[in-house]
Design a protein around this motif. Structure first.
Motif, PDB file in Angstrom:
ATOM      1  N   MET A 277      19.542  35.605 -27.352  1.00  0.00           N
ATOM      2  CA  MET A 277      18.826  36.787 -27.819  1.00  0.00           C
ATOM      3  C   MET A 277      19.034  37.941 -26.827  1.00  0.00           C
ATOM      4  O   MET A 277      19.024  37.739 -25.626  1.00  0.00           O
ATOM      5  CB  MET A 277      17.329  36.471 -27.962  1.00  0.00           C
ATOM      6  CG  MET A 277      16.728  37.305 -29.044  1.00  0.00           C
ATOM      7  SD  MET A 277      15.043  36.898 -29.533  1.00  0.00           S
ATOM      8  CE  MET A 277      14.199  36.401 -28.091  1.00  0.00           C
ATOM      9  N   ALA A 278      19.248  39.124 -27.375  1.00  0.00           N
ATOM     10  CA  ALA A 278      19.456  40.279 -26.491  1.00  0.00           C
ATOM     11  C   ALA A 278      18.202  40.574 -25.688  1.00  0.00           C
ATOM     12  O   ALA A 278      17.092  40.360 -26.163  1.00  0.00           O
ATOM     13  CB  ALA A 278      19.832  41.496 -27.330  1.00  0.00           C
ATOM     14  N   LYS A 279      18.425  41.060 -24.493  1.00  0.00           N
ATOM     15  CA  LYS A 279      17.286  41.383 -23.652  1.00  0.00           C
ATOM     16  C   LYS A 279      16.659  42.681 -24.141  1.00  0.00           C
ATOM     17  O   LYS A 279      17.354  43.629 -24.487  1.00  0.00           O
ATOM     18  CB  LYS A 279      17.732  41.570 -22.205  1.00  0.00           C
ATOM     19  CG  LYS A 279      18.065  40.263 -21.528  1.00  0.00           C
ATOM     20  CD  LYS A 279      18.334  40.507 -20.057  1.00  0.00           C
ATOM     21  CE  LYS A 279      18.573  39.185 -19.355  1.00  0.00           C
ATOM     22  NZ  LYS A 279      18.796  39.372 -17.932  1.00  0.00           N
ATOM     23  N   SER A 280      15.354  42.729 -24.167  1.00  0.00           N
ATOM     24  CA  SER A 280      14.699  43.975 -24.537  1.00  0.00           C
ATOM     25  C   SER A 280      14.575  44.835 -23.279  1.00  0.00           C
ATOM     26  O   SER A 280      14.668  44.344 -22.153  1.00  0.00           O
ATOM     27  CB  SER A 280      13.327  43.719 -25.132  1.00  0.00           C
ATOM     28  OG  SER A 280      12.406  43.411 -24.111  1.00  0.00           O
ATOM     29  N   LYS A 281      14.363  46.100 -23.484  1.00  0.00           N
ATOM     30  CA  LYS A 281      14.240  47.004 -22.333  1.00  0.00           C
ATOM     31  C   LYS A 281      12.939  46.759 -21.555  1.00  0.00           C
ATOM     32  O   LYS A 281      12.730  47.330 -20.491  1.00  0.00           O
ATOM     33  CB  LYS A 281      14.313  48.458 -22.790  1.00  0.00           C
ATOM     34  CG  LYS A 281      13.110  48.907 -23.604  1.00  0.00           C
ATOM     35  CD  LYS A 281      13.124  50.416 -23.802  1.00  0.00           C
ATOM     36  CE  LYS A 281      11.905  50.850 -24.584  1.00  0.00           C
ATOM     37  NZ  LYS A 281      11.773  52.296 -24.682  1.00  0.00           N
ATOM     38  N   PHE A 282      12.110  45.913 -22.145  1.00  0.00           N
ATOM     39  CA  PHE A 282      10.805  45.648 -21.489  1.00  0.00           C
ATOM     40  C   PHE A 282      10.867  44.488 -20.503  1.00  0.00           C
ATOM     41  O   PHE A 282       9.928  44.254 -19.757  1.00  0.00           O
ATOM     42  CB  PHE A 282       9.746  45.340 -22.553  1.00  0.00           C
ATOM     43  CG  PHE A 282       9.686  46.376 -23.646  1.00  0.00           C
ATOM     44  CD1 PHE A 282       9.356  47.698 -23.352  1.00  0.00           C
ATOM     45  CD2 PHE A 282       9.962  46.036 -24.966  1.00  0.00           C
ATOM     46  CE1 PHE A 282       9.303  48.659 -24.358  1.00  0.00           C
ATOM     47  CE2 PHE A 282       9.908  46.983 -25.965  1.00  0.00           C
ATOM     48  CZ  PHE A 282       9.575  48.310 -25.657  1.00  0.00           C
ATOM     49  N   GLU A 283      11.997  43.784 -20.551  1.00  0.00           N
ATOM     50  CA  GLU A 283      12.053  42.531 -19.811  1.00  0.00           C
ATOM     51  C   GLU A 283      11.907  42.689 -18.300  1.00  0.00           C
ATOM     52  O   GLU A 283      11.515  41.755 -17.602  1.00  0.00           O
ATOM     53  CB  GLU A 283      13.349  41.780 -20.129  1.00  0.00           C
ATOM     54  CG  GLU A 283      13.390  40.432 -19.452  1.00  0.00           C
ATOM     55  CD  GLU A 283      14.125  39.379 -20.258  1.00  0.00           C
ATOM     56  OE1 GLU A 283      14.249  39.538 -21.485  1.00  0.00           O
ATOM     57  OE2 GLU A 283      14.570  38.413 -19.640  1.00  0.00           O
ATOM     58  N   TYR A 284      12.210  43.891 -17.822  1.00  0.00           N
ATOM     59  CA  TYR A 284      12.098  44.110 -16.367  1.00  0.00           C
ATOM     60  C   TYR A 284      10.683  43.808 -15.846  1.00  0.00           C
ATOM     61  O   TYR A 284      10.488  43.522 -14.671  1.00  0.00           O
ATOM     62  CB  TYR A 284      12.493  45.545 -16.012  1.00  0.00           C
ATOM     63  CG  TYR A 284      11.381  46.548 -16.291  1.00  0.00           C
ATOM     64  CD1 TYR A 284      10.498  46.944 -15.284  1.00  0.00           C
ATOM     65  CD2 TYR A 284      11.202  47.067 -17.580  1.00  0.00           C
ATOM     66  CE1 TYR A 284       9.469  47.835 -15.544  1.00  0.00           C
ATOM     67  CE2 TYR A 284      10.178  47.947 -17.847  1.00  0.00           C
ATOM     68  CZ  TYR A 284       9.306  48.333 -16.828  1.00  0.00           C
ATOM     69  OH  TYR A 284       8.283  49.195 -17.085  1.00  0.00           O
ATOM     70  N   THR A 285       9.686  43.875 -16.743  1.00  0.00           N
ATOM     71  CA  THR A 285       8.295  43.679 -16.283  1.00  0.00           C
ATOM     72  C   THR A 285       8.088  42.288 -15.689  1.00  0.00           C
ATOM     73  O   THR A 285       7.175  42.064 -14.898  1.00  0.00           O
ATOM     74  CB  THR A 285       7.289  43.889 -17.428  1.00  0.00           C
ATOM     75  OG1 THR A 285       7.650  43.039 -18.517  1.00  0.00           O
ATOM     76  CG2 THR A 285       7.265  45.340 -17.880  1.00  0.00           C
ATOM     77  N   ARG A 286       8.955  41.339 -16.094  1.00  0.00           N
ATOM     78  CA  ARG A 286       8.891  39.990 -15.521  1.00  0.00           C
ATOM     79  C   ARG A 286       9.050  40.020 -13.993  1.00  0.00           C
ATOM     80  O   ARG A 286       8.491  39.190 -13.281  1.00  0.00           O
ATOM     81  CB  ARG A 286      10.001  39.150 -16.144  1.00  0.00           C
ATOM     82  CG  ARG A 286      10.102  37.748 -15.609  1.00  0.00           C
ATOM     83  CD  ARG A 286      11.436  37.145 -15.999  1.00  0.00           C
ATOM     84  NE  ARG A 286      11.419  36.619 -17.357  1.00  0.00           N
ATOM     85  CZ  ARG A 286      10.985  35.397 -17.664  1.00  0.00           C
ATOM     86  NH1 ARG A 286      10.538  34.606 -16.733  1.00  0.00           N
ATOM     87  NH2 ARG A 286      11.022  34.983 -18.909  1.00  0.00           N
ATOM     88  N   LYS A 287       9.811  41.002 -13.515  1.00  0.00           N
ATOM     89  CA  LYS A 287      10.078  41.065 -12.070  1.00  0.00           C
ATOM     90  C   LYS A 287       8.828  41.401 -11.259  1.00  0.00           C
ATOM     91  O   LYS A 287       8.837  41.326 -10.035  1.00  0.00           O
ATOM     92  CB  LYS A 287      11.171  42.102 -11.785  1.00  0.00           C
ATOM     93  CG  LYS A 287      12.519  41.739 -12.394  1.00  0.00           C
ATOM     94  CD  LYS A 287      13.650  42.545 -11.758  1.00  0.00           C
ATOM     95  CE  LYS A 287      15.000  42.193 -12.367  1.00  0.00           C
ATOM     96  NZ  LYS A 287      15.590  43.321 -13.092  1.00  0.00           N
ATOM     97  N   PHE A 288       7.780  41.787 -11.945  1.00  0.00           N
ATOM     98  CA  PHE A 288       6.532  42.072 -11.246  1.00  0.00           C
ATOM     99  C   PHE A 288       5.756  40.798 -10.911  1.00  0.00           C
ATOM    100  O   PHE A 288       4.781  40.840 -10.160  1.00  0.00           O
ATOM    101  CB  PHE A 288       5.638  42.995 -12.100  1.00  0.00           C
ATOM    102  CG  PHE A 288       6.081  44.430 -12.094  1.00  0.00           C
ATOM    103  CD1 PHE A 288       7.305  44.798 -12.644  1.00  0.00           C
ATOM    104  CD2 PHE A 288       5.280  45.419 -11.549  1.00  0.00           C
ATOM    105  CE1 PHE A 288       7.719  46.124 -12.658  1.00  0.00           C
ATOM    106  CE2 PHE A 288       5.684  46.748 -11.548  1.00  0.00           C
ATOM    107  CZ  PHE A 288       6.911  47.105 -12.106  1.00  0.00           C
ATOM    108  N   GLU A 289       6.183  39.675 -11.498  1.00  0.00           N
ATOM    109  CA  GLU A 289       5.485  38.412 -11.239  1.00  0.00           C
ATOM    110  C   GLU A 289       5.685  37.978  -9.793  1.00  0.00           C
ATOM    111  O   GLU A 289       6.776  38.113  -9.249  1.00  0.00           O
ATOM    112  CB  GLU A 289       6.027  37.301 -12.154  1.00  0.00           C
ATOM    113  CG  GLU A 289       5.513  37.382 -13.565  1.00  0.00           C
ATOM    114  CD  GLU A 289       6.033  36.245 -14.437  1.00  0.00           C
ATOM    115  OE1 GLU A 289       6.384  35.170 -13.901  1.00  0.00           O
ATOM    116  OE2 GLU A 289       6.106  36.444 -15.661  1.00  0.00           O
TER     117      GLU A 289
END
Ligand code: DGT
Ligand code: MG
Ligand code: MG
Ligand code: MG
Ligand code: MG
Length: 257
Positions: A1-13
């Protein structure tokens, strides 16, 4: 599945993996069980069924998360010890803690009716914390601390409730009476005023509960015919013993390995 532009938020974990090689201890504790024990009319200072329900939940937690090697419980709390080498949930503290806390809490509700006739008044909550112990000595000292806490509180509470319920003192007067007493004084009060030998009270009340895995033998019948064979399988055992003295550890040299 293509990455959504929102996926960067995972890096805040946060990366909250526990340090390798340490014993991971998760301690759960009932939230505001002062109120919970009143609402459900738990016997004071020790309600046998309430303690047995705690032990049952802890046993179910041990069986569900088999990297647990030991658990120790008293009052409204339970400490769970993972084996040093566990890789469960990549040793992530939040995953370990929340899984144990939620499984324990749902078990408390699930098994409630096996221990109490009265209905549960409201959903109980358990908090959790993760503590890492790098050495066996640190871990044993931690568990000793919890068992010493059990002993100190239980001796005090046993005296307190005898003074209130049997001698008819007000809670304030009972507290005053016990203020400044050492354990010998409390033993003496119990013995001389209430004819109670503290050491004869149930071990579950005085020492709390230890859960660990032990190998047990079981006879199993073979599918055909009636011949049976002995199988060895691991089983959770429940003990109410002293874990402060070395004997407990010396008689189980492989427990922490
Ligand atoms: P917390 O943990 O800060 O949210 O607040 P509490 O109220 O849970 O306080 P805690 O955990 O320090 O003390 C445990 C409480 O649970 C304490 O008020 C006595 C109660 N409790 C635990 N086991 C029993 C029992 O067997 N019988 C009765 N009557 N009360 C118990
Ligand atoms: Mg507390
Ligand atoms: Mg509590
Ligand atoms: Mg507590
Ligand atoms: Mg999911």
């Amino acid at each position: 599945m293509a990455k959504s532009k929102f996926e960067y938020t995972r890096k805040f974990e946060n990366n909250d993996s526990c340090l390798l090689n340490c014993f991971i201890v998760v301690r759960l504790d009932g939230r505001n069980f002062h109120r919970f024990s009143d609402s459900h009319e738990f016997e004071k200072p020790n309600d046998e069924n309430a303690l047995k329900l705690m032990n049952r939940c802890a046993e179910e937690v041990m069986k569900e998360f088999q990297d647990l090697i030991l658990a120790y419980g008293q009052s409204d709390e339970y400490s769970f010890v993972f084996k040093r080498s566990t890789t469960l949930f990549n040793r992530r503290a939040s995953k370990l803690m929340t899984n144990l806390a939620s499984y324990f809490a749902s078990s408390y509700v699930f098994y409630w009716s096996e221990y109490f006739k009265e209905k549960l008044q409201y959903p109980p909550t358990f908090d959790g914390r993760v503590v890492l112990y790098p050495t066996e000595t640190n871990l044993k000292d931690y568990l000793s601390w919890r068992q010493a806490d059990c002993h100190i509180n239980n001796l005090y509470n046993t005296c307190f409730w005898k003074l209130v319920k049997i001698a008819g003192l007000s809670p304030e007067d009972a507290e005053k009476r016990l203020c400044g007493t050492v354990s010998g004084d409390k033993n003496e009060i119990l013995f001389s005023e209430f004819n109670i030998n503290y050491n004869n009270l149930p071990e579950m009340f005085r020492k709390g509960t230890v859960l660990l895995w032990e190998k047990a033998e079981k006879m199993v019948s073979k599918s055909k015919g009636d011949s049976t064979t002995v199988r060895v399988y691991p089983q959770v055992v429940m003990l109410h013993v002293d874990i402060i003295k070395d004997d407990f550890w010396e008689s189980r040299p492989n427990l922490l390995i």
